[in-house]
Design an enzyme around this catalytic site. Structure first.
Site, PDB file in Angstrom:
ATOM      1  N   LYS A  25       0.828  -1.196   0.000  1.00  0.00           N
ATOM      2  CA  LYS A  25       0.000   0.000   0.000  1.00  0.00           C
ATOM      3  C   LYS A  25       0.866   1.251   0.000  1.00  0.00           C
ATOM      4  O   LYS A  25       0.653   2.168  -0.801  1.00  0.00           O
ATOM      5  CB  LYS A  25      -0.915  -0.023   1.228  1.00  0.00           C
ATOM      6  CG  LYS A  25      -2.144   0.835   1.119  1.00  0.00           C
ATOM      7  CD  LYS A  25      -3.006   0.749   2.391  1.00  0.00           C
ATOM      8  CE  LYS A  25      -3.755  -0.559   2.486  1.00  0.00           C
ATOM      9  NZ  LYS A  25      -4.387  -0.764   3.815  1.00  0.00           N
ATOM     10  N   ARG A  95      -3.290   3.379   8.446  1.00  0.00           N
ATOM     11  CA  ARG A  95      -3.562   2.166   7.675  1.00  0.00           C
ATOM     12  C   ARG A  95      -2.368   1.235   7.699  1.00  0.00           C
ATOM     13  O   ARG A  95      -1.234   1.681   7.565  1.00  0.00           O
ATOM     14  CB  ARG A  95      -3.874   2.543   6.219  1.00  0.00           C
ATOM     15  CG  ARG A  95      -4.719   3.789   6.074  1.00  0.00           C
ATOM     16  CD  ARG A  95      -4.748   4.329   4.657  1.00  0.00           C
ATOM     17  NE  ARG A  95      -5.342   3.403   3.708  1.00  0.00           N
ATOM     18  CZ  ARG A  95      -5.394   3.624   2.412  1.00  0.00           C
ATOM     19  NH1 ARG A  95      -4.858   4.735   1.898  1.00  0.00           N
ATOM     20  NH2 ARG A  95      -5.951   2.755   1.614  1.00  0.00           N
ATOM     21  N   GLY A 104      -6.478 -10.042   7.977  1.00  0.00           N
ATOM     22  CA  GLY A 104      -6.077 -10.596   9.273  1.00  0.00           C
ATOM     23  C   GLY A 104      -5.151  -9.627   9.967  1.00  0.00           C
ATOM     24  O   GLY A 104      -4.932  -9.680  11.170  1.00  0.00           O
ATOM     25  N   MET A 106      -4.168  -5.511  10.854  1.00  0.00           N
ATOM     26  CA  MET A 106      -4.990  -4.516  11.508  1.00  0.00           C
ATOM     27  C   MET A 106      -5.897  -3.773  10.532  1.00  0.00           C
ATOM     28  O   MET A 106      -5.537  -3.502   9.405  1.00  0.00           O
ATOM     29  CB  MET A 106      -4.102  -3.504  12.199  1.00  0.00           C
ATOM     30  CG  MET A 106      -4.867  -2.798  13.275  1.00  0.00           C
ATOM     31  SD  MET A 106      -4.088  -1.275  13.716  1.00  0.00           S
ATOM     32  CE  MET A 106      -4.619  -0.232  12.397  1.00  0.00           C
ATOM     33  N   ARG A 339      -3.711  -1.488  -6.682  1.00  0.00           N
ATOM     34  CA  ARG A 339      -2.903  -2.714  -6.718  1.00  0.00           C
ATOM     35  C   ARG A 339      -3.342  -3.519  -7.929  1.00  0.00           C
ATOM     36  O   ARG A 339      -4.407  -3.267  -8.488  1.00  0.00           O
ATOM     37  CB  ARG A 339      -3.070  -3.521  -5.435  1.00  0.00           C
ATOM     38  CG  ARG A 339      -4.503  -3.950  -5.198  1.00  0.00           C
ATOM     39  CD  ARG A 339      -4.673  -4.629  -3.864  1.00  0.00           C
ATOM     40  NE  ARG A 339      -6.067  -4.493  -3.463  1.00  0.00           N
ATOM     41  CZ  ARG A 339      -6.526  -4.736  -2.245  1.00  0.00           C
ATOM     42  NH1 ARG A 339      -5.701  -5.110  -1.303  1.00  0.00           N
ATOM     43  NH2 ARG A 339      -7.802  -4.608  -1.975  1.00  0.00           N
ATOM     44  N   HIS A 458      -6.735 -35.737   1.993  1.00  0.00           N
ATOM     45  CA  HIS A 458      -6.749 -36.849   1.048  1.00  0.00           C
ATOM     46  C   HIS A 458      -7.605 -36.520  -0.180  1.00  0.00           C
ATOM     47  O   HIS A 458      -7.166 -36.667  -1.319  1.00  0.00           O
ATOM     48  CB  HIS A 458      -7.261 -38.100   1.760  1.00  0.00           C
ATOM     49  CG  HIS A 458      -7.349 -39.295   0.876  1.00  0.00           C
ATOM     50  ND1 HIS A 458      -8.514 -39.663   0.247  1.00  0.00           N
ATOM     51  CD2 HIS A 458      -6.407 -40.180   0.482  1.00  0.00           C
ATOM     52  CE1 HIS A 458      -8.295 -40.741  -0.478  1.00  0.00           C
ATOM     53  NE2 HIS A 458      -7.013 -41.079  -0.355  1.00  0.00           N
ATOM     54  N   SER A 766      15.632 -39.426 -15.467  1.00  0.00           N
ATOM     55  CA  SER A 766      14.351 -38.762 -15.238  1.00  0.00           C
ATOM     56  C   SER A 766      14.069 -38.853 -13.744  1.00  0.00           C
ATOM     57  O   SER A 766      14.036 -39.950 -13.178  1.00  0.00           O
ATOM     58  CB  SER A 766      13.252 -39.448 -16.038  1.00  0.00           C
ATOM     59  OG  SER A 766      12.012 -38.851 -15.730  1.00  0.00           O
ATOM     60  N   CYS A 833       9.679 -36.479 -13.927  1.00  0.00           N
ATOM     61  CA  CYS A 833       8.384 -37.041 -14.284  1.00  0.00           C
ATOM     62  C   CYS A 833       7.495 -37.258 -13.075  1.00  0.00           C
ATOM     63  O   CYS A 833       6.465 -37.901 -13.166  1.00  0.00           O
ATOM     64  CB  CYS A 833       8.553 -38.338 -15.064  1.00  0.00           C
ATOM     65  SG  CYS A 833       9.380 -39.627 -14.128  1.00  0.00           S
ATOM     66  N   TYR A 853      13.697 -31.134 -19.669  1.00  0.00           N
ATOM     67  CA  TYR A 853      12.238 -31.111 -19.751  1.00  0.00           C
ATOM     68  C   TYR A 853      11.599 -31.423 -18.399  1.00  0.00           C
ATOM     69  O   TYR A 853      12.232 -31.974 -17.512  1.00  0.00           O
ATOM     70  CB  TYR A 853      11.743 -32.109 -20.800  1.00  0.00           C
ATOM     71  CG  TYR A 853      11.955 -33.561 -20.440  1.00  0.00           C
ATOM     72  CD1 TYR A 853      11.023 -34.251 -19.675  1.00  0.00           C
ATOM     73  CD2 TYR A 853      13.101 -34.240 -20.863  1.00  0.00           C
ATOM     74  CE1 TYR A 853      11.225 -35.580 -19.331  1.00  0.00           C
ATOM     75  CE2 TYR A 853      13.307 -35.563 -20.525  1.00  0.00           C
ATOM     76  CZ  TYR A 853      12.369 -36.232 -19.754  1.00  0.00           C
ATOM     77  OH  TYR A 853      12.569 -37.535 -19.414  1.00  0.00           O
TER      78      TYR A 853
END
Ligand code: ADP
Ligand code: MG
Ligand code: MG
Length: 873
Positions: A25, A95, A104, A106, A339, A458, A766, A833, A853
């Site tokens: 900010k 601010r 979260g 102030m 922003r 999971h 790989s 991979c 790769y």
């Protein structure tokens, strides 16, 4: 030392590059000021000062107090008035703002500087007593809440009782006399809650507020937020102290927020909302319903046009779509924040290509900054048409665990999901949480919804792996397994009812919604062509079927990095053949059984090769322990025994003998090929015969045979010998040959350590980072779910290492093996991979290590392409 950076119209001490020091900010307020935007003057206290405060028992660093005073004088000079002035008092906003945007932290304190005298001055100077007292009561509320931690409800309560006493319906129905009374009641609330009088000295108020911002950095909720979002390495928050401008002075005043372009469609048109005669927090608080920004054009045309112009200016300056906060005081526009705006995947692509077409940015900038790899994830999956979703049909919102939309009937257990799938009935599996036992049902379901668990639960991990839509941890709903229903308190859904889930937004919606099929439009194609222009690392895919392979190729895959052969053994007749092979006691019988498998394998390879004409295909030899091909339950054992024509007791004995204590570390990978070379022979033969036959049909193929789970150079050499001999035989038999490469997976830590020796014989490496992670951490992939969640919550791990490559530990092995391998053989081809091959951070790391790769599941191919391009830029 400089703790305070000033900004005023036309100039500033800081600029947008100083985010670390001034917070996002603060840095942007400075930047906007210096390019001439109408920003109220102010100053930013550095994150370093905050850090000092945290680490020195709540003391200010030397010189800060004087610099703050000077900063206030700076504002006073520009505003031509003073803090606490008895005629025309200056008011301030305080601010917070760290380098990374962090809810979260102030909240903002507005109207600081008011007390019993200055409120009178404000009233007479503005000739608006109502406004003055309204500002004062807001200030006591905000200061009390934000600085002293008094619950906002206590003030709200006082307001409500006054309103009912006065018979007022809206806040605005209170007259100035009422507001004066309200101020007294608010002061009483303050006194009762804190034991202190409300502070009257403006400078004291300011010190308190600054301290409160400093302290909020170390508040539980801020610490928690940083932990959950893996925000590390920041010093603290900046504190922005700024002259107030007033959106609540009358009907020629307003406050609002807007995006310079539509964040969900990308349309090049202001998008946002505003409130007339209001202060900033009113928009968020939802007390009044804000108006669409287009209406501002009618009510305050001059301010609207200025907003439009400054929006364009900011876009040009930042080379990005902006999210702007503004206030209009008596028809004059002030910009309070800007922003880069958050946006959907679809709009990200549109904005990127539009901005290039408009000449605002170049292609390089678009690729580097305007689209995030995960945006593409959203784009490639089906989505629910958001416009058709009514708010009241949203049953709950959970974590956007795996993108994509799914529509189906609710079932609460996996068996039912599997049964329904057999009948082609689309279902959504709804569970409190899932476990490996549920995978059958999860795979059968269109989508998965859980009420508990996080992004690495999971359900979330498995669903992402499959590209299946999932909303996880939706605590808005309560699931009742007994009555086969779930409810959010208002809507109750029973087994068999239709619901729709949106895994990209985390929403659960009542009924059967329309799904928009992903459409890769011209913008997407254009953008991805730019991506490939800047990318120099290849992207391959992990694919075991021709369907996956051709889909991946459509997504831009440049070959196959991992073709797992074991999946090819599960079909009806094949599983019987491999079972016959497994139970064979003699070499001859085994060879016979394998001979029946050969044509199947060959046919499969042909299909895959065809879909990868002109591109390399890496085929991994058989990897899993053999018992995975055998039945487990007693009844199944009997059935299979009958099929195979052997005594159930003998077969049961065989099954038992193959069972392992620790199959992951057991008889699998190249260990199988070494004990049963005939498996390797058969697979090699299938690969090469398929390749030669296709070559003669005009295809151009680059087969690469990959030996799994190598830990010693001897293991590799022994398997390579089998492959090369088989190749020689095949070539002689067919009177024809084809070039092929033999390489290995590096997935056992020891292989990384002796990579130099392995590279003497291997033509490629790989990294199988799934196993490599498992073995380096010693975390069983199948069991880690039991504790990983806790580890992440406690901050013991920052990321799930099976999702995001652990560059610090596992990454060292990757680095070492690549280096040692290439020292031995400079032309060694190296790739990855594991799951990580499609995860943006891991892709960046692979690029930095000089890998040739990355290989990932088909849907992640575009993600990896973009991540690879961004790594290179
Ligand atoms: P957040 O980071 O939560 O957006 P801000 O610091 O941006 O908090 O403040 C929230 C709102 O407070 C702003 O959007 C604006 O409406 C209002 N506000 C902040 N500073 C001022 C100011 N100097 N004058 C008027 N309103 C302000
Ligand atoms: Mg803001
Ligand atoms: Mg492996």
């Amino acid at each position: 030392e400089k703790h305070v950076y000033k900004f005023g119209v036309g100039s500033a001490d800081g600029d947008k590059t100083l985010k670390e020091l001034l917070g996002g900010k603060g840095a942007n307020l400075a930047e906007m000021s210096s390019i001439g935007l109408p920003v109220p003057p102010g100053f930013t206290i550095t994150t370093e000062a905050c850090n000092y405060y945290s680490s020195h028992g709540s003391e200010w660093p030397k010189g800060l107090k004087e610099q703050v005073k000077k900063g206030v004088h700076f504002i006073e000079d520009i505003m031509k008035t003073n803090l606490g002035d008895s005629e025309h008092p200056l008011l301030l906003s305080v601010r917070s703002g760290a380098a990374v945007s962090m809810p979260g932290m102030m909240d903002t304190v507005l109207n600081l500087g008011l007390n019993d005298t200055s409120v009178e001055a404000l009233a007479s100077h503005t000739n608006n007593e109502r406004f003055a007292y309204d500002s004062y009561r807001r200030f006591i509320d905000m200061f009390g809440n934000v600085v002293m931690g008094i619950p906002h409800e206590k003030f709200e309560h006082a307001l409500e009782s006054l309103k009912s006493e006065k018979g007022a319906e809206l806040d605005t129905d209170l007259n100035k006399q009422d507001l004066k009374e309200l101020v007294n009641r608010y002061k009483a609330v303050y006194r009762k809650a804190t034991g202190y009088m409300f502070p009257t000295d403006p400078f004291e108020q300011l010190e308190w507020a600054i301290n409160a911002v400093f302290k909020s950095w170390d508040s539980d909720r801020a610490i928690k937020y940083r932990q959950i979002n893996h925000i590390t390495g920041l010093l603290g928050t900046g504190v922005n102290v700024q002259a107030m401008v007033y959106g609540n002075m009358g009907d020629d005043c307003a406050t609002g927020v807007c995006f310079t372009r539509n964040p969900s469609t990308g349309e090049n048109k202001l998008y946002g909302e505003f409130l007339v005669n209001a202060q900033g927090e009113d928009v968020v608080a939802g007390i009044r319903t804000p108006k669409d920004i287009t209406e501002l054009k009618e009510v305050m045309p001059k301010a609207y046009n200025e907003l439009l112009d400054w929006g364009k200016e900011l876009e040009k300056h930042y080379g990005n779509m902006q999210d702007i906060e503004f206030t209009i005081q008596k028809g004059t526009l002030y910009i309070l924040q800007t922003r880069n705006g958050k946006r959907t995947g679809h709009s990200a692509i549109k904005i990127a290509t539009d901005m290039v077409a408009e000449g605002l940015i170049d292609e390089r900038h678009a690729v580097k900054n305007l689209v995030e790899p995960n945006h593409l994830d959203q784009l490639l999956h089906p989505q629910i048409d958001a416009d058709t979703v009514k708010e009241k049909s949203v049953i709950g919102v959970g974590l956007a665990a795996s993108p994509g939309a799914a529509v189906g009937k609710v079932v609460f257990d996996s068996e039912k999901a599997e049964e329904a799938a057999l009948k082609d009935d689309p279902v959504i599996l709804v569970r409190i949480e899932t476990s490996p036992e549920d995978v059958g049902g999860m795979s059968a379901a269109e989508g998965i919804l859980t009420s508990r668990g996080g992004m690495t639960s999971h359900a979330a991990v498995v669903a992402r792996g499959w590209g299946k839509p999932c909303v996880a941890g939706c605590s808005d709903i309560i699931i009742d397994y007994e009555n086969l229903s779930f409810t959010n308190g208002k809507i109750t859904v029973h087994e068999g009812d239709w619901i729709s889930i949106d895994g990209a937004r985390g929403t659960v919606i009542e009924g059967r919604k329309d799904v928009i099929k992903p459409e890769l439009d011209e913008n997407y194609k254009t953008f991805m062509s730019w991506v490939d222009q800047f990318r120099d690392m290849n992207v391959r895919t992990n694919a075991d079927t021709k369907e996956d392979a051709s889909r991946a190729r459509d997504f831009g895959a440049e070959g196959i990095g991992l073709c797992r052969t074991e999946h090819m053994f599960f079909g009806e007749d094949r599983i019987r053949a491999i079972r016959r092979m497994i139970i064979s006691d003699s070499f001859e019988n085994r060879k016979d059984a394998l001979a029946t498998l050969l044509p199947y394998q060959k046919a499969d390879f042909k299909e895959i090769f065809k879909s990868m004409d002109n591109l390399p295909v890496t085929i991994r030899l058989l990897d899993p322990p053999l018992h995975e091909f055998l039945p487990e339950e007693k009844e199944d054992i009997e059935i299979v025994a009958k099929e195979l024509g052997i005594k159930p007791s003998v077969f049961a004995q065989k099954v038992r003998s193959l069972r392992e204590f620790n199959p992951m570390l057991g008889h699998r990978g190249c260990r199988l090929g070494i004990t049963y070379p005939e498996i390797t022979q058969m697979q090699t033969r299938a690969i090469l015969e398929a390749a030669i036959e296709l070559k003669n049909e005009g295809y151009t193929l680059f087969p690469e045979i990959m030996i799994p789970l190598v830990g010693t150079p001897q293991e590799f050499r022994s398997q390579k010998l089998v492959i090369d001999r088989t190749a020689k035989d095949v070539f002689e038999e067919l009177g024809d040959s084809i070039d092929y490469k033999v390489g290995t997976m590096i997935e056992i830590p020891r292989a990384a350590l002796v990579a130099g020796q392995i590279a003497k014989d291997a033509e490629f490496f790989s990294f199988g980072t799934n196993d490599l992670t498992q073995m380096t951490f010693g975390y069983s992939r199948d069991d880690a779910g039991k504790f990983l969640g806790e580890y992440l919550k406690e901050g013991i791990l920052q990321e799930d290492p099976f999702q995001v490559l652990d560059t610090e530990g596992v990454g060292q092995l990757v680095e070492m093996a690549t280096k040692k391998g290439r020292e031995q053989k400079p032309a060694l081809k190296v790739g990855i991979c594991g799951e990580h091959g499609g995860e943006p951070h891991s892709v960046t790391f692979c690029y930095q290590q000089g890998l040739n790769y990355v290989s990932c599941s088909p849907f992640r191919v575009p993600v990896a392409r973009l991540a690879a391009a961004q790594a290179a830029l």
